[in-house]
Write a protein that holds these residues in place. Structure first.
Motif, short mmCIF file in Angstrom:
data_model
loop_
_atom_site.label_atom_id
_atom_site.label_comp_id
_atom_site.label_asym_id
_atom_site.label_seq_id
_atom_site.Cartn_x
_atom_site.Cartn_y
_atom_site.Cartn_z
N SER A 95 23.97 61.15 -7.89
CA SER A 95 24.82 60.14 -7.26
C SER A 95 24.92 60.45 -5.77
O SER A 95 24.94 61.62 -5.38
N PRO A 96 24.98 59.43 -4.89
CA PRO A 96 25.06 59.71 -3.46
C PRO A 96 26.19 60.70 -3.16
O PRO A 96 27.32 60.52 -3.59
N SER A 97 25.84 61.77 -2.44
CA SER A 97 26.77 62.88 -2.20
C SER A 97 26.90 63.08 -0.70
O SER A 97 26.33 62.33 0.08
N ASP A 99 25.58 65.27 1.20
CA ASP A 99 24.30 65.50 1.87
C ASP A 99 23.54 64.19 2.08
O ASP A 99 22.90 63.97 3.11
N THR A 100 23.66 63.28 1.10
CA THR A 100 23.04 61.95 1.22
C THR A 100 23.58 61.23 2.47
O THR A 100 22.84 60.65 3.26
N LEU A 101 24.92 61.28 2.61
CA LEU A 101 25.55 60.53 3.70
C LEU A 101 25.31 61.19 5.05
O LEU A 101 25.15 60.51 6.07
N CYS A 125 14.06 60.41 -4.45
CA CYS A 125 14.99 59.35 -4.01
C CYS A 125 16.32 59.34 -4.75
O CYS A 125 17.29 58.79 -4.25
N GLY A 126 16.40 59.93 -5.96
CA GLY A 126 17.66 59.81 -6.73
C GLY A 126 18.04 58.35 -6.83
O GLY A 126 17.22 57.49 -7.17
N SER A 127 19.28 58.03 -6.46
CA SER A 127 19.75 56.63 -6.53
C SER A 127 19.03 55.72 -5.55
O SER A 127 19.15 54.49 -5.65
N ILE A 151 9.76 57.88 -4.39
CA ILE A 151 9.18 58.78 -5.40
C ILE A 151 10.30 59.63 -5.97
O ILE A 151 11.17 60.10 -5.24
N ASP A 152 10.26 59.83 -7.28
CA ASP A 152 11.13 60.84 -7.90
C ASP A 152 10.43 61.35 -9.15
O ASP A 152 9.57 60.67 -9.71
N ILE A 153 10.84 62.50 -9.58
CA ILE A 153 10.29 63.10 -10.78
C ILE A 153 11.03 62.57 -12.02
O ILE A 153 10.60 62.76 -13.15
N GLU A 154 12.15 61.89 -11.77
CA GLU A 154 13.04 61.43 -12.83
C GLU A 154 12.91 59.90 -12.98
O GLU A 154 13.32 59.15 -12.08
N GLY A 179 6.83 61.06 -9.49
CA GLY A 179 6.27 62.34 -9.06
C GLY A 179 6.08 63.26 -10.26
O GLY A 179 6.61 63.00 -11.35
N ARG A 180 5.28 64.29 -10.06
CA ARG A 180 5.12 65.30 -11.11
C ARG A 180 5.46 66.63 -10.50
O ARG A 180 5.19 66.85 -9.32
N ARG A 181 6.01 67.49 -11.31
CA ARG A 181 6.33 68.81 -10.81
C ARG A 181 5.07 69.45 -10.20
O ARG A 181 4.01 69.47 -10.81
N ASN A 197 15.91 64.40 0.79
CA ASN A 197 17.05 65.29 0.52
C ASN A 197 16.66 66.03 -0.76
O ASN A 197 16.96 65.59 -1.86
N PRO A 198 15.95 67.14 -0.63
CA PRO A 198 15.31 67.77 -1.80
C PRO A 198 16.27 68.69 -2.53
O PRO A 198 17.35 69.00 -2.03
N PRO A 199 15.86 69.17 -3.72
CA PRO A 199 16.59 70.30 -4.30
C PRO A 199 16.50 71.46 -3.31
O PRO A 199 15.47 71.61 -2.65
N ALA A 221 10.41 73.93 -4.41
CA ALA A 221 8.99 73.56 -4.47
C ALA A 221 8.69 72.31 -3.63
O ALA A 221 7.65 72.22 -3.00
N LEU A 222 9.63 71.38 -3.64
CA LEU A 222 9.40 70.12 -2.91
C LEU A 222 9.35 70.39 -1.41
O LEU A 222 8.52 69.80 -0.69
N LEU A 223 10.21 71.27 -0.94
CA LEU A 223 10.18 71.63 0.49
C LEU A 223 8.83 72.26 0.85
O LEU A 223 8.24 71.95 1.88
C1 LIG Z 1 19.40 66.47 -4.18
S1 LIG Z 1 18.74 65.10 -5.08
C2 LIG Z 1 18.77 63.87 -3.80
C3 LIG Z 1 18.72 62.45 -4.28
C4 LIG Z 1 18.81 61.38 -3.18
N1 LIG Z 1 17.69 61.47 -2.26
C5 LIG Z 1 20.10 61.51 -2.40
O1 LIG Z 1 20.08 62.05 -1.30
O2 LIG Z 1 21.15 61.07 -2.90
C6 LIG Z 1 17.01 65.58 -5.17
C7 LIG Z 1 16.10 64.58 -5.88
O3 LIG Z 1 14.76 65.09 -5.87
C8 LIG Z 1 14.16 64.80 -7.13
N2 LIG Z 1 13.03 65.74 -7.34
C9 LIG Z 1 13.08 67.03 -7.70
N3 LIG Z 1 11.84 67.56 -7.77
C10 LIG Z 1 10.97 66.57 -7.45
C11 LIG Z 1 9.55 66.47 -7.36
N4 LIG Z 1 8.78 67.52 -7.59
N5 LIG Z 1 9.03 65.29 -7.01
C12 LIG Z 1 9.82 64.22 -6.74
N6 LIG Z 1 11.16 64.24 -6.82
C13 LIG Z 1 11.74 65.40 -7.17
C14 LIG Z 1 15.29 64.96 -8.11
O4 LIG Z 1 15.04 64.30 -9.33
C15 LIG Z 1 16.46 64.35 -7.32
O5 LIG Z 1 16.58 62.97 -7.55
#
Ligand SMILES: C[S@@+](CC[C@H](N)C(=O)[O-])C[C@H]1O[C@@H](n2cnc3c(N)ncnc32)[C@H](O)[C@@H]1O
Length: 322
Positions: A95-97, A99-101, A125-127, A151-154, A179-181, A197-199, A221-223
């Motif tokens: 959910s937009p948090s 860090d998103t804002l 992208c999350g939401s 793109i998102d993995i979810e 996306g794929r891991r 806004n990655p993990p 990993a995404l970074l």
């Molecule tokens: C911290 S959340 C941020 C979501 C959104 N961008 C925001 O700022 O509200 C990180 C997002 O990265 C996605 N994610 C994690 N690993 C990924 C990967 N390897 N490829 C694409 N998306 C990935 C997660 O599913 C999650 O939605």
């Protein structure tokens, strides 16, 4: 509930709104009480849902506000851009948090420079709030993008994001890819603006078993992928804008410094509020906190600082290939 955050991130207002909340939950009347009722205002928010600030409210207000923040449905509105989110339908979507804002706030100078008819990409992208904000803000500047790709993995995230962007897309073509891991960048095109806004919470090696879920907050990993391959996604003159946390910058910042020009657009100290990591209730969370404290230099405040023991510094970085 509507959560309204002002453009400078100086104030957060929470409203009960519509018949389901004003009549259903509060047993009021939209006719007599209005379509919106202000529940609470918080200055200088450091979290979108801040249990400590809520706990400081007078008891009668505290309890009702707390229960509204516990509702699965909310609308987040920032700088005139709104997104409806229902955590009960999409429990695995971020959910937009805060860090998103913060990312949205920091984007202004980049959006000012983005060309007309350009293209934007949000990785993870999350939401979809960040891509939605970029698309709408460019349109307000008379420069609606020709394409917004997400793109998102979810898979649930792509569904939510597509729903949010498509209804206001106008002339912008909205597209998604799953996306794929380890292979997040499954796109063929080049973009003028890539946002992420990655993990960013590193996990200790003994919690890195593939059986552990790919939660939205964990791993770097995404970074790493973006640092090494992100330049191939950019049109000439394009920028990558990303969130960097003090929980991983010792490791991840040098990846970007090695081959990108890096500029800090915004900084904010915020509590680390991911209960899977911070609760201390499970063996996994205890091991994780120990690792973050001992290896990542996580600062633990005892007594708590403004209600929280663990804080991180978020930075929004603009990266341009050298
Ligand atoms: C911290 S959340 C941020 C979501 C959104 N961008 C925001 O700022 O509200 C990180 C997002 O990265 C996605 N994610 C994690 N690993 C990924 C990967 N390897 N490829 C694409 N998306 C990935 C997660 O599913 C999650 O939605």
């Amino acid at each position: 509930m509507r959560i309204l955050v002002d453009r400078d991130l100086r104030r957060l207002d929470a409203y009960a709104e519509g018949p389901a909340e004003i009549e259903g939950i509060l047993d009021g009347s939209v006719r007599d009480d209005g379509e919106q009722l202000l529940l609470a205002s918080f200055d200088d928010p450091v979290l979108v849902t801040d249990p400590w600030r809520i706990a400081q409210l007078p008891p009668s207000r505290r309890d009702v506000v707390s229960s509204f923040f516990g509702l699965p449905r909310r609308t987040i509105e920032y700088d005139g851009v709104a997104l409806d989110f229902d955590a009960s339908r999409h429990p695995r979507v971020w959910s937009p948090s805060i860090d998103t804002l913060l990312m949205c706030k920091a984007l202004a100078p980049v959006l000012d420079e983005t060309r007309e008819n350009g293209s934007v990409l949000e990785v993870g992208c999350g939401s979809g709030f960040i891509a939605l904000y970029a698309m709408q803000s460019l349109r307000r500047r008379g420069k609606a993008p020709s394409e917004a790709h997400l793109i998102d993995i979810e898979p649930q995230a792509l569904q939510v994001a597509m729903g949010a962007l498509e209804s206001v897309a106008g002339s912008t073509l909205v597209t998604t890819s799953l996306g794929r891991r380890g292979d997040a960048l499954r796109v063929r095109g080049r973009y003028d603006l890539v946002m992420m806004n990655p993990p960013y919470i590193r996990r200790p090696a003994d919690l890195a078993d593939p059986a552990f879920k790919d939660n939205p907050w964990e791993g770097v990993a995404l970074l790493r992928e973006l640092a090494s391959e992100g330049a191939s996604l950019l049109n000439p003159g394009g920028s990558l804008v990303l969130v960097m946390s003090s929980l991983c910058d010792g490791l991840a910042r040098p990846w970007f410094d090695a081959s990108w020009e890096v500029e800090t657009l915004a900084t904010l100290d915020v509590p680390l509020k991911v209960y899977a990591v911070t609760s201390g209730l499970t063996a996994k969370s205890r091991a994780w906190m120990e690792y973050l404290r001992d290896v990542e230099g996580l600062v633990v405040h005892d007594p708590p600082l403004r209600g929280y023991t663990t804080w991180q510094r978020l930075e929004i970085l603009r990266c341009r290939p050298r």
